[in-house]
Design an enzyme around this catalytic site. Structure first.
Site, PDB file in Angstrom:
ATOM      1  CG  ASP A   1      -4.389   1.212   5.064  1.00  0.00           C
ATOM      2  OD1 ASP A   1      -4.492   2.286   4.461  1.00  0.00           O
ATOM      3  OD2 ASP A   1      -4.962   0.969   6.142  1.00  0.00           O
TER       4      ASP A   1
ATOM      5  CD  GLU B   1      -1.375   5.843   3.439  1.00  0.00           C
ATOM      6  OE1 GLU B   1      -2.096   6.732   2.939  1.00  0.00           O
ATOM      7  OE2 GLU B   1      -1.830   4.796   3.916  1.00  0.00           O
TER       8      GLU B   1
ATOM      9  CG  HIS C   1      -0.978  10.195   4.702  1.00  0.00           C
ATOM     10  ND1 HIS C   1      -0.113  11.129   5.235  1.00  0.00           N
ATOM     11  CD2 HIS C   1      -1.217  10.590   3.434  1.00  0.00           C
ATOM     12  CE1 HIS C   1       0.161  12.037   4.304  1.00  0.00           C
ATOM     13  NE2 HIS C   1      -0.488  11.739   3.204  1.00  0.00           N
TER      14      HIS C   1
ATOM     15  CG  HIS D   1      -6.433   6.037   6.395  1.00  0.00           C
ATOM     16  ND1 HIS D   1      -6.565   5.859   5.049  1.00  0.00           N
ATOM     17  CD2 HIS D   1      -7.685   6.158   6.875  1.00  0.00           C
ATOM     18  CE1 HIS D   1      -7.846   5.868   4.726  1.00  0.00           C
ATOM     19  NE2 HIS D   1      -8.555   6.067   5.809  1.00  0.00           N
TER      20      HIS D   1
ATOM     21  CG  ASP E   1      -1.856   1.187   1.246  1.00  0.00           C
ATOM     22  OD1 ASP E   1      -1.842   1.975   2.214  1.00  0.00           O
ATOM     23  OD2 ASP E   1      -2.602   1.350   0.253  1.00  0.00           O
TER      24      ASP E   1
END
Lengths: 686, 126
Positions: free
Chosen positions: A644, A498, A547, A639, A496
Site C-alpha cells: 500500500d 496495518e 491484512h 493490504h 502505511d
C-alpha cells in the site's frame, strides 16, 4: 501597405486583368473601326458582345485549367514540402497533381527522399549512441553496486549521493540525501577529510585511510577516502571500505592466546622447578615437608593442565580468518572433481554447503581420488555429503581394496598444487582444522573429510536497478521557512500502517509499519522500511483476514517502542505522506510517549489532495486512485503495509505533477489546499 | 578372575614408564612397545584385552594400527584407548570414526586413565 494576396487569387486577378485588357483592346479596336468606317453600330455592338462572351468563356476556361493544373498543385507541393520540413512524414509527395509543372514534382520528391534518409540516419545514430551509453551506464552501475567493498559518494557537505549494496548492508540508516554522520561514528572520517583537504591545498592528490566504527559500535570499517575535484573545486568525496572487524578480532585473539600461553606456563613451570630443586638437593627433609612440596607441585601441574586445555579449546575455535574461505556447495565440488576426468564419480545424497577454501579441498580430494583410482583395485566410486551436527562430511566411497592411514598420510604430505607452492594436504587440513580418514562403508570403504557446515549464500535482493545514486541532490535550503520549500525537491516518506482495528483510542494497536522514501522526485525502492510490530494483544481474525498478519507472525517482532523509534529515524527530516493520513497518524501520535519520539513532521494526505484536484465527490479510495493513475496493484500486496505504501507513493508522485500544473508548488500551497478540503468535508458532515 | 592383558604403544619413554607403573599396580598384565610395527607384532603374538595406543608412533601411526585392528575379525574383542598430545577436536573425531573405544588428550591424570581403562574392560559389549 501591400496586402499579400494568395497565389490563386493573384493568378485569378492576372487572368481577369488579361481578359479585361483583351476586352478593352477589342472594344477599342471596334470603336476605332466604327469611327473610321461608320455605318450601323449594331454590327459592331453584336460582334463586341459576342467577342466579350466568347473571350470570357475562353479566359475563364483557361484560368480554370491553369488553377487546376498549376496554381493548386503549386500550393499543394508547397504545403507538402512545408509539412515535411517540420515533421517526419514517411510518404512520398504525390506527383500526380503536379504533372504539368514539369520537373518541379520529381525535384520536390528528390529533396523529400534526401531529407527522409538524413532523418533516418540521424535517428539511427542517436539510437546507437544512446544504447552504448546505456550499456556503459548499466555496466558501471552493476560494478559499483555489486563490488565486494562498500562504496559511498558524499557531497561536500557530507550528504550521501551514491551507495552500493555492501555499504547498505554495513551501515545503518544509509540513504540518499541523508547526512553520512548518521550512519557511523564519523569522527575518524572527518579527521581523514581534514588531512585530505590539507593535502589538496598543497596540490597533492591521493587518498587518506580511516578506521571508523558503526553506530552501534559492533563493527569496524577500514576504508580509504579520496576527493572528487572538478574545475578546481571539490564536488564530493568517494569512500571505499570493508568490514575489518573479523580480521582485527582474529589478530587480537591470536595475540591474546599467545600471551596467555606464555603467562600461563611460565609461572607454574617456575614453581615446579623450584620445588623439584628443593626436593632433590635437600636429602634430609622431614616427610611432612616433603608432602607439602609434592602437594604444591601437584597444584602447579593441575594449573598448567587446565590452562593448556583452555588454550587448546580456544585455539581450535579461532578459525584462521585471513585464509580465503567461502560458502561452497558440495555439488559444485563434485562437478569440479568430475571435470578433472579422474574416474566416474556418482552423486549420492543431497546438496549441502560448507565453509572452506574450495580450491584446496578440490586439490586434496583430487589427489586422493587419483591415487585410489590408479591402483586398479577399486571401482564404483561415489561422492556423498551428509550433515553431522555442525559439520558436513564429504565422503568418497568405493568398492574394492581398502587404504591404510599411512598411505593416506603419505599422499597428504605432497604439495597440493604449484599455485600454492609447498602448501601440502596436511597444511590444508590444519588450516581447515580438519582430518581425513578411511572407514568401512557398506560393501566397501570411504574417505571422509569433515568441514564446517555453512548457510547457503544469500542471494541479493531481486530489485532490477534500485535507485542508489542521485548526482543532482537539491542543495539544502538552510534559511527557507519549511512552508516555502518546493514540493519537487522535498524528501518524503510515504507510509502505511496495518492495525488490529479501526479505533486507536479503543485499544487497537499497530501490527505493521512500512514506508518508502521519495528523494528529489524519485521513489527509492531500495530504501524501504518494513517491520512487523508486536501489538501485545490479540489480533482479531477479522482484521487478520484483511491484512494477512496473524499472532504467529508477530511473535518475536519488535514492540512499538523499538519499531516506532526505528521508523522515526527513517522519517528524519522528511515530510510524511499517507493515504488517509489522519488515521495512521492518530495511532502514531497516541503512541508517542511509549515510543519516546514525537511525530511532528509536516503531513500530507493523498485523500485530501486527490479530492482537491478531482473534486470532492467521487471515489478517493486507494484502489480508485491507483486505477486513475494507472498504478498496478497486484492482489498479493494489496493490504500489506509495504504494498500500500508503494502504491500510495506512485499515486502521490503523479498527484504532485497534477498539482504542479495547477500551480500548487510549495509545501505551504499543498497544506493550504488540504486545509480547504478538510473544512469542506467538515461542512458536509453537518 | 582372568588377569586382563594390556598392551601399551607409546614412544615417549618418560610417559611409558609412568603408565607401566600405575597400570601395573592395578594388577593388569602389561606389555609395552614403542612403535607401530612392533605393536602389530605384539598383537599377533599375544592378543591383549585392551591396547593403550598413542597416535604419534614411528613407522606406523596409531590411526593405522587402529585401522588394522578393526579390519581384522580376530581382534574384535580388543578395546582401543587412543591418546594424543595434539589438542584438536578433530583428532578425536577421526579416532572414534576409525573405531577407537575411547580417546584421551594428554596431559591427563593417572586417575582419569585408570578409570577409563576400568570402564572399558568391565564393559562386556564390543
Amino acid at each position: 501597405m501591400k496586402e499579400r494576396l494568395g497565389l490563386r487569387k493573384r493568378f485569378a486577378l492576372f487572368f481577369a486583368a488579361l481578359y479585361l485588357g483583351g476586352l478593352a483592346a477589342i472594344i477599342g479596336g471596334l470603336w476605332v473601326g466604327y469611327s473610321r468606317v461608320g455605318g450601323a453600330p449594331d454590327g459592331y455592338v453584336i460582334s463586341g458582345v459576342i467577342i466579350a462572351f466568347v473571350l470570357l468563356g475562353v479566359t475563364a476556361w483557361v484560368a480554370f485549367l491553369f488553377d487546376e493544373n498549376v496554381a493548386q498543385p503549386i500550393l499543394a507541393l508547397a504545403s507538402d514540402l512545408n509539412t515535411r520540413a517540420r515533421a517526419n512524414v514517411d510518404q512520398k509527395i504525390d506527383e500526380q497533381p503536379a504533372r504539368y509543372l514539369g520537373a518541379l514534382g520529381p525535384a520536390a520528391n528528390a529533396i523529400n527522399e534526401a531529407l527522409m534518409q538524413l532523418r533516418e540516419e540521424q535517428e539511427h545514430a542517436i539510437e546507437e549512441e544512446t544504447a552504448r551509453i546505456g550499456r556503459d551506464k548499466a555496466l558501471f552501475e552493476t560494478l559499483l553496486r555489486d563490488l565486494a567493498e562498500g562504496v559511498v559518494v558524499i557531497t561536500p557537505d557530507h550528504r550521501v549521493m551514491l551507495y552500493n549494496r555492501v555499504a547498505q548492508n554495513l551501515l545503518a540508516n544509509l540513504g540518499l540525501d541523508r547526512p553520512f554522520s548518521s550512519c557511523l561514528q564519523a569522527d575518524p572520517l572527518y579527521h581523514a577529510l581534514d588531512r585530505l583537504s590539507a593535502r589538496l591545498e598543497d596540490d597533492a592528490t591521493g587518498v587518506e585511510t580511516f578506521l571508523a566504527s558503526t553506530r552501534d559500535g559492533d563493527r569496524f570499517l577500514l576504508g580509504r577516502v579520496g576527493a572528487i575535484v572538478s574545475q578546481g573545486s571539490t564536488t564530493g568525496y568517494v569512500l571505499i571500505f570493508h568490514d575489518a572487524t573479523d580480521e582485527l578480532a582474529a589478530h587480537r585473539e591470536h595475540d591474546h592466546l599467545f600471551n596467555t600461553l606464555l603467562e600461563g606456563t611460565r609461572r607454574p613451570v617456575a614453581a615446579i622447578s623450584a620445588s623439584l630443586d628443593v626436593l632433590q638437593t635437600d636429602a634430609e627433609m622431614p616427610p611432612e615437608m616433603r608432602v607439602t612440596f609434592n602437594a604444591s607441585m601437584q597444584e602447579e601441574v593441575d594449573r598448567l593442565i587446565s590452562r593448556l586445555k583452555e588454550i587448546g579449546t580456544r585455539h581450535d575455535a579461532a578459525v584462521l580468518r585471513h585464509w580465503p574461505m567461502s560458502e561452497v556447495s558440495t555439488n559444485d565440488i563434485l562437478l569440479s572433481l568430475n571435470a578433472r576426468n579422474i574416474t566416474q564419480l556418482d552423486l549420492l545424497g543431497d546438496e549441502h554447503f560448507v565453509r572452506c577454501d574450495a580450491f584446496a579441498v578440490l586439490e586434496m580430494l583430487s589427489c586422493v581420488l587419483k591415487h585410489l583410482a590408479e591402483s586398479g583395485t577399486r571401482n564404483s566410486f561415489t561422492f556423498e555429503a551428509w550433515q553431522d551436527e555442525s559439520e558436513v562430511r564429504l565422503g568418497i566411497g568405493w568398492s574394492g581394496k581398502d587404504v591404510s592411514d599411512g598411505q593416506l598420510d603419505e599422499w597428504m604430505q605432497q604439495p597440493l598444487s604449484p599455485v600454492y607452492g609447498q602448501y601440502s594436504g596436511r597444511d590444508a587440513l590444519a588450516t581447515h582444522r580438519a582430518e581425513i580418514w578411511a572407514e568401512p562403508s557398506g560393501s566397501g570403504y570411504r574417505i571422509v573429510l569433515p568441514l564446517p557446515s555453512a548457510e547457503a549464500p544469500e542471494l541479493g535482493p531481486t530489485d532490477e536497478r534500485p535507485e542508489f545514486y542521485d548526482f543532482n541532490l537539491p542543495l539544502p535550503e538552510a534559511d527557507t521557512e519549511s512552508d516555502d520549500q518546493l514540493l519537487a525537491t522535498l524528501p518524503f516518506v510515504v507510509f502505511d500502517t496495518e492495525t488490529t482495528g479501526l479505533s486507536p483510542r479503543g485499544g487497537d494497536e499497530i501490527v505493521q509499519i512500512a514506508g518508502v522514501r521519495i528523494v528529489n522526485g524519485r521513489i527509492l525502492r531500495g530504501e524501504v522500511f518494513d517491520e512487523l510490530v508486536d501489538p501485545k494483544r490479540s489480533i482479531p481474525p477479522s482484521s487478520s483476514e484483511v491484512h494477512g498478519i496473524t499472532e504467529e507472525m508477530v511473535k518475536g517482532a519488535g514492540d512499538i517502542t523499538r519499531v516506532g523509534r526505528a521508523f522515526h529515524e527513517f522519517c528524519e527530516g522528511s515530510v510524511l505522506v499517507a493515504h488517509n493520513a489522519p488515521f495512521d497518524l492518530a495511532f502514531l501520535r497516541l503512541k508517542q510517549e511509549e515510543i519516546g519520539r514525537s511525530f511532528d513532521h509536516p503531513v500530507l494526505c493523498t485523500v485530501l489532495l486527490s479530492a482537491a484536484m478531482y473534486g470532492h465527490t467521487g471515489q478517493h479510495t486507494l484502489d480508485a486512485l491507483a486505477e486513475r493513475f494507472g498504478v498496478d496493484l497486484p492482489d498479493e500486496v494489496r493490504h500489506t503495509a509495504l504494498g500500500d505504501a508503494l502504491a500510495t507513493a506512485e499515486v502521490f508522485r503523479q498527484l504532485l505533477e497534477v498539482m504542479a500544473a495547477a500551480g500548487i508548488k510549495t509545501l505551504g500551497d499543498a497544506k493550504a489546499v488540504a486545509r480547504q478540503m478538510t473544512r469542506i468535508k467538515k461542512q458536509q458532515n453537518y | 578372575m582372568d588377569q586382563k592383558k594390556i598392551l601399551i604403544a607409546e614412544d615417549e619413554d618418560n610417559i611409558a614408564m609412568a603408565l607401566e607403573l600405575f597400570i601395573g599396580r592395578k594388577g593388569y598384565k602389561m606389555t609395552r612397545v614403542a612403535d607401530g610395527d612392533a605393536a602389530l607384532e605384539a598383537l599377533a603374538a599375544d592378543t591383549p584385552d585392551l591396547i593403550v595406543l598413542d597416535i604419534m608412533l614411528p613407522n606406523r601411526s596409531g590411526f593405522e594400527v587402529c585401522q588394522v585392528i578393526r579390519n581384522d575379525a580376530a581382534y574384535n574383542g580388543v578395546k582401543i584407548l587412543m591418546m594424543t598430545a595434539r589438542g584438536g577436536k578433530v583428532e578425536r573425531t577421526k579416532g572414534l570414526a576409525l573405531g577407537a573405544d575411547a580417546f584421551m588428550t594428554k596431559p591427563f591424570s593417572s586417575a582419569e586413565l585408570l578409570a577409563q581403562i576400568d570402564s572399558l574392560l568391565e564393559d562386556p559389549g564390543g
